[in-house]
Design an enzyme around this catalytic site. Structure first.
Site, mmCIF file in Angstrom:
data_model
loop_
_atom_site.group_PDB
_atom_site.id
_atom_site.type_symbol
_atom_site.label_atom_id
_atom_site.label_comp_id
_atom_site.label_asym_id
_atom_site.label_seq_id
_atom_site.Cartn_x
_atom_site.Cartn_y
_atom_site.Cartn_z
ATOM 1 N N ASN A 75 0.859 -1.305 -0.116
ATOM 2 C CA ASN A 75 0.018 -0.081 -0.040
ATOM 3 C C ASN A 75 1.061 1.289 0.003
ATOM 4 O O ASN A 75 2.012 1.261 -0.019
ATOM 5 C CB ASN A 75 -1.112 -0.068 1.248
ATOM 6 N N HIS A 122 23.885 0.290 10.870
ATOM 7 C CA HIS A 122 25.405 0.887 10.906
ATOM 8 C C HIS A 122 26.038 0.384 12.213
ATOM 9 O O HIS A 122 25.519 -0.056 12.995
ATOM 10 C CB HIS A 122 25.087 2.370 11.184
ATOM 11 N N GLY A 136 -0.108 -1.241 9.055
ATOM 12 C CA GLY A 136 0.406 -0.015 8.978
ATOM 13 C C GLY A 136 0.951 0.601 9.749
ATOM 14 O O GLY A 136 1.114 0.262 11.160
ATOM 15 N N SER A 175 -0.474 -3.493 13.301
ATOM 16 C CA SER A 175 -0.277 -2.216 13.022
ATOM 17 C C SER A 175 0.977 -1.320 14.155
ATOM 18 O O SER A 175 0.712 -1.540 15.319
ATOM 19 C CB SER A 175 -1.257 -1.144 13.063
ATOM 20 N N THR A 178 11.793 -6.812 16.322
ATOM 21 C CA THR A 178 13.238 -6.881 16.589
ATOM 22 C C THR A 178 13.865 -8.277 16.618
ATOM 23 O O THR A 178 14.817 -8.553 16.918
ATOM 24 C CB THR A 178 13.355 -6.008 17.819
ATOM 25 N N LYS A 179 12.911 -9.396 16.771
ATOM 26 C CA LYS A 179 13.215 -10.745 16.784
ATOM 27 C C LYS A 179 12.485 -11.672 15.936
ATOM 28 O O LYS A 179 11.353 -10.978 15.428
ATOM 29 C CB LYS A 179 12.845 -11.291 18.226
#
Length: 187
Positions: free
Chosen positions: A83, A113, A140, A158, A163-164
């Site tokens: 979307n 980084h 979203g 949403s 992170t895992k």
């Protein structure tokens, strides 16, 4: 190895390399041209996606604008849908399975980084690939961080920050995202 080869392999590389600058400019030209297509130019849009991505299966559909670094590191299966305003930072490979949907403002980040400030100041960066299974719906504003693997039949709520790694057949949500519940598959 070239800086491009290092980047694709997830090794430290310099993003200001002339070849990479040229490839990013090419991607920005593509994004501009894609965004300017008439609304009903469905077949032309499909062909542009299939030519630009590393691979796109049958009937890919993207609501412009789409943002990416290169395009050639994006691999999507059949019936892919993204979307409005999705960002796919593809310094490493992004693999997305069949029948996957990205809601507005979804962000997939392979780029990262160094933690060490001296290395970071040197201009070196690197990436980690993202892999998303089949039949995944990412809600979203969700963010998928570098190196994440998401299983099949997953819903990412949403606004979640993943992170895992995520197993098959679950709904995850929150920041950081955690399993909310299992999904019972219908026959």
């Amino acid at each position: 190895m070239t800086e491009k080869e290092k980047m694709i392999e997830g090794e430290m590389y310099f993003s200001n390399d002339p070849e990479l600058l040229e490839l990013r400019e090419r991607a920005r030209d593509w994004m501009k041209n894609f965004s300017e297509l008439p609304i009903r130019a469905y077949k032309q849009k499909e062909l542009m996606i299939q030519e630009f991505f590393g691979h796109a299966g049958n009937t890919p559909f993207i609501e412009a604008p789409l943002r990416c670094d290169y395009g050639f590191n994006i691999y999507v299966g059949d019936d892919f849908f993204a979307n409005f305003n999705c960002t796919l930072l593809d310094v490493c490979r992004i693999d997305i399975g069949d029948r996957c949907m990205l809601a507005p403002n979804v962000q997939l980040y392979t780029a990262t980084h160094p933690i060490d400030p001296v290395q970071r100041a040197s201009g070196l960066e690197y990436g980690k690939p993202i892999k998303i299974g089949n039949d995944v719906w990412i809600g979203g504003g969700a963010i998928i961080n570098p190196g994440i693997v998401i299983g099949n039949n997953v819903v990412v709520a949403s606004g979640s920050v993943v992170t895992k790694n995520v197993p098959d057949n679950v709904v995850v949500g929150g920041n950081p995202a955690a399993v909310i519940r299992s999904i019972e598959l219908s026959e």
